[in-house]
Each structure stands twice: as structure tokens, then as C-alpha cells.
Design a protein around this motif. Structure first.
Motif, PDB file in Angstrom:
ATOM      1  N   ILE A 168      54.430  21.702 115.740  1.00 53.42           N
ATOM      2  CA  ILE A 168      54.026  21.906 114.350  1.00 53.42           C
ATOM      3  C   ILE A 168      53.781  20.532 113.743  1.00 53.42           C
ATOM      4  CG2 ILE A 168      54.659  22.906 112.132  1.00 53.42           C
ATOM      5  CD1 ILE A 168      56.520  24.817 113.704  1.00 53.42           C
ATOM      6  N   ILE A 169      52.524  20.295 113.387  1.00 50.82           N
ATOM      7  CA  ILE A 169      52.096  18.973 112.934  1.00 50.82           C
ATOM      8  C   ILE A 169      51.451  19.060 111.551  1.00 50.82           C
ATOM      9  CG2 ILE A 169      51.754  18.163 115.306  1.00 50.82           C
ATOM     10  CD1 ILE A 169      48.699  18.619 114.829  1.00 50.82           C
ATOM     11  N   ILE A 170      51.191  17.902 110.950  1.00 52.98           N
ATOM     12  CA  ILE A 170      50.450  17.868 109.694  1.00 52.98           C
ATOM     13  C   ILE A 170      49.015  18.292 109.978  1.00 52.98           C
ATOM     14  CG2 ILE A 170      49.523  16.335 107.918  1.00 52.98           C
ATOM     15  CD1 ILE A 170      52.128  14.717 108.199  1.00 52.98           C
ATOM     16  N   ASP A 171      48.521  19.196 109.170  1.00 52.07           N
ATOM     17  CA  ASP A 171      47.166  19.718 109.334  1.00 52.07           C
ATOM     18  C   ASP A 171      46.162  18.732 108.721  1.00 52.07           C
ATOM     19  OD1 ASP A 171      44.779  21.107 109.372  1.00 52.07           O
ATOM     20  OD2 ASP A 171      45.629  22.965 108.586  1.00 52.07           O
ATOM     21  N   PRO A 172      45.363  18.059 109.547  1.00 46.88           N
ATOM     22  CA  PRO A 172      44.427  17.070 109.016  1.00 46.88           C
ATOM     23  C   PRO A 172      43.344  17.686 108.126  1.00 46.88           C
ATOM     24  CG  PRO A 172      44.032  17.421 111.361  1.00 46.88           C
ATOM     25  CD  PRO A 172      45.269  18.185 110.995  1.00 46.88           C
ATOM     26  N   GLU A 173      43.149  18.987 108.226  1.00 49.88           N
ATOM     27  CA  GLU A 173      42.147  19.680 107.416  1.00 49.88           C
ATOM     28  C   GLU A 173      42.654  19.999 106.010  1.00 49.88           C
ATOM     29  OE1 GLU A 173      39.046  21.223 108.722  1.00 49.88           O
ATOM     30  OE2 GLU A 173      39.284  19.864 110.425  1.00 49.88           O
ATOM     31  N   HIS A 174      43.968  19.902 105.797  1.00 50.49           N
ATOM     32  CA  HIS A 174      44.567  20.273 104.511  1.00 50.49           C
ATOM     33  C   HIS A 174      45.568  19.212 104.068  1.00 50.49           C
ATOM     34  CE1 HIS A 174      43.172  24.136 106.176  1.00 50.49           C
ATOM     35  NE2 HIS A 174      42.803  24.338 104.928  1.00 50.49           N
ATOM     36  N   THR A 175      45.065  18.048 103.689  1.00 52.41           N
ATOM     37  CA  THR A 175      45.955  16.981 103.261  1.00 52.41           C
ATOM     38  C   THR A 175      46.259  17.109 101.774  1.00 52.41           C
ATOM     39  OG1 THR A 175      44.096  15.491 102.898  1.00 52.41           O
ATOM     40  CG2 THR A 175      45.164  15.386 105.044  1.00 52.41           C
ATOM     41  N   GLU A 176      47.534  16.948 101.430  1.00 50.71           N
ATOM     42  CA  GLU A 176      47.994  17.011 100.048  1.00 50.71           C
ATOM     43  C   GLU A 176      49.050  15.927  99.848  1.00 50.71           C
ATOM     44  OE1 GLU A 176      48.235  21.575  98.839  1.00 50.71           O
ATOM     45  OE2 GLU A 176      49.026  21.201 100.848  1.00 50.71           O
ATOM     46  N   THR A 177      49.096  15.385  98.656  1.00 48.81           N
ATOM     47  CA  THR A 177      50.127  14.406  98.345  1.00 48.81           C
ATOM     48  C   THR A 177      51.441  15.139  98.073  1.00 48.81           C
ATOM     49  OG1 THR A 177      49.724  14.489  95.965  1.00 48.81           O
ATOM     50  CG2 THR A 177      48.424  12.890  97.259  1.00 48.81           C
ATOM     51  N   GLN A 178      52.520  14.384  98.027  1.00 48.17           N
ATOM     52  CA  GLN A 178      53.823  14.959  97.702  1.00 48.17           C
ATOM     53  C   GLN A 178      53.774  15.626  96.320  1.00 48.17           C
ATOM     54  OE1 GLN A 178      55.897  15.001 100.103  1.00 48.17           O
ATOM     55  NE2 GLN A 178      57.834  15.542  99.216  1.00 48.17           N
ATOM     56  N   GLU A 179      53.076  14.994  95.394  1.00 49.93           N
ATOM     57  CA  GLU A 179      52.935  15.556  94.048  1.00 49.93           C
ATOM     58  C   GLU A 179      52.185  16.890  94.074  1.00 49.93           C
ATOM     59  OE1 GLU A 179      50.889  14.473  89.770  1.00 49.93           O
ATOM     60  OE2 GLU A 179      51.432  12.836  91.102  1.00 49.93           O
ATOM     61  N   MET A 180      51.146  16.970  94.883  1.00 50.24           N
ATOM     62  CA  MET A 180      50.395  18.221  95.003  1.00 50.24           C
ATOM     63  C   MET A 180      51.263  19.324  95.591  1.00 50.24           C
ATOM     64  SD  MET A 180      46.816  16.558  96.346  1.00 50.24           S
ATOM     65  CE  MET A 180      45.862  18.058  96.500  1.00 50.24           C
ATOM     66  N   LEU A 181      52.098  18.969  96.574  1.00 47.85           N
ATOM     67  CA  LEU A 181      53.006  19.962  97.159  1.00 47.85           C
ATOM     68  C   LEU A 181      54.005  20.458  96.120  1.00 47.85           C
ATOM     69  CD1 LEU A 181      53.623  18.267 100.615  1.00 47.85           C
ATOM     70  CD2 LEU A 181      52.243  20.314 100.172  1.00 47.85           C
ATOM     71  N   TRP A 182      54.529  19.552  95.294  1.00 46.77           N
ATOM     72  CA  TRP A 182      55.444  19.947  94.217  1.00 46.77           C
ATOM     73  C   TRP A 182      54.738  20.861  93.223  1.00 46.77           C
ATOM     74  CZ3 TRP A 182      60.370  20.413  93.553  1.00 46.77           C
ATOM     75  CH2 TRP A 182      61.252  19.605  94.260  1.00 46.77           C
ATOM     76  N   ASP A 183      53.516  20.518  92.860  1.00 48.14           N
ATOM     77  CA  ASP A 183      52.756  21.360  91.932  1.00 48.14           C
ATOM     78  C   ASP A 183      52.545  22.758  92.500  1.00 48.14           C
ATOM     79  OD1 ASP A 183      52.613  19.251  90.139  1.00 48.14           O
ATOM     80  OD2 ASP A 183      50.529  18.727  90.650  1.00 48.14           O
ATOM     81  N   LYS A 184      52.233  22.826  93.783  1.00 50.39           N
ATOM     82  CA  LYS A 184      52.036  24.120  94.432  1.00 50.39           C
ATOM     83  C   LYS A 184      53.341  24.922  94.416  1.00 50.39           C
ATOM     84  CE  LYS A 184      49.907  24.103  98.479  1.00 50.39           C
ATOM     85  NZ  LYS A 184      49.631  24.164  99.938  1.00 50.39           N
ATOM     86  N   PHE A 185      54.456  24.260  94.711  1.00 52.96           N
ATOM     87  CA  PHE A 185      55.766  24.923  94.665  1.00 52.96           C
ATOM     88  C   PHE A 185      56.044  25.472  93.270  1.00 52.96           C
ATOM     89  CE2 PHE A 185      60.210  24.392  93.374  1.00 52.96           C
ATOM     90  CZ  PHE A 185      60.810  25.353  94.174  1.00 52.96           C
ATOM     91  N   VAL A 186      55.816  24.651  92.243  1.00 51.87           N
ATOM     92  CA  VAL A 186      56.082  25.079  90.863  1.00 51.87           C
ATOM     93  C   VAL A 186      55.223  26.287  90.504  1.00 51.87           C
ATOM     94  CG1 VAL A 186      55.851  24.400  88.433  1.00 51.87           C
ATOM     95  CG2 VAL A 186      56.920  22.848  90.074  1.00 51.87           C
TER      96      VAL A 186
END
Length: 86
Positions: A60-78
Motif C-alpha cells: 500500500i503506497i502513496i497514489d501518485p495520481e491523487h496527491t494531497e497536502t496534509q492540510e487537504m487531508l484534514w479538510d477532507k476529514f472535517v
């Protein structure tokens, strides 16, 4: 960044029940991660739980087709869990 399950997957069924966002499901031949639901466990765990429980290293690796910053991941979680409070 969403995560990606590679062809190294042996369908051991360890990752799917551990995903707090229900982003993992069985695909045509191996498990897949829905990038719209994957937050790399931001908001839940310190590191992605699917990677922690996977018995095969680097499956299980980082998907190079779907890069997001840590801030974007937090926004998605919220938005996923607290949209009614915004």
C-alpha cells in the motif's frame, strides 16, 4: 495523498475492516482504495492503519495520481465527519 493498493496484494482481508473511512473495498482482483474517501487516516490515527496491518511490505503506497497536502487531508476529514458543524 490517497493511498493505492498495488498488485502485490494477496487479498488477506486485513486492511478493509481497519479503514475508518470505509475507503477500501474488493475490486476486480484485489482490494482498492477510493481516493475520495481516503484521508491516510488523518483525524483517526498517526499513520495509515491499512499500511500498519498489511503483511506484505510496500503493498500500500502513496497514489501518485491523487496527491494531497496534509492540510487537504484534514479538510477532507472535517468535511466527511463534521460538515454539519461547519
Amino acid at each position: 495523498m490517497a493511498l493505492l493498493i498495488t498488485e502485490r496484494c494477496i487479498n488477506c482481508d486485513m486492511c478493509e475492516p481497519e479503514c475508518p473511512n470505509e475507503a477500501i473495498s474488493m475490486g476486480d482482483s484485489i482490494y482498492e482504495i477510493n481516493p475520495d474517501l481516503c484521508t491516510e487516516c488523518v483525524g483517526h490515527y498517526d499513520k495509515p492503519t491499512c499500511q500498519s496491518v498489511c503483511p506484505i511490505t510496500n503493498t500500500i503506497i502513496i497514489d501518485p495520481e491523487h496527491t494531497e497536502t496534509q492540510e487537504m487531508l484534514w479538510d477532507k476529514f472535517v468535511l466527511m465527519y463534521h460538515a454539519d458543524k461547519i
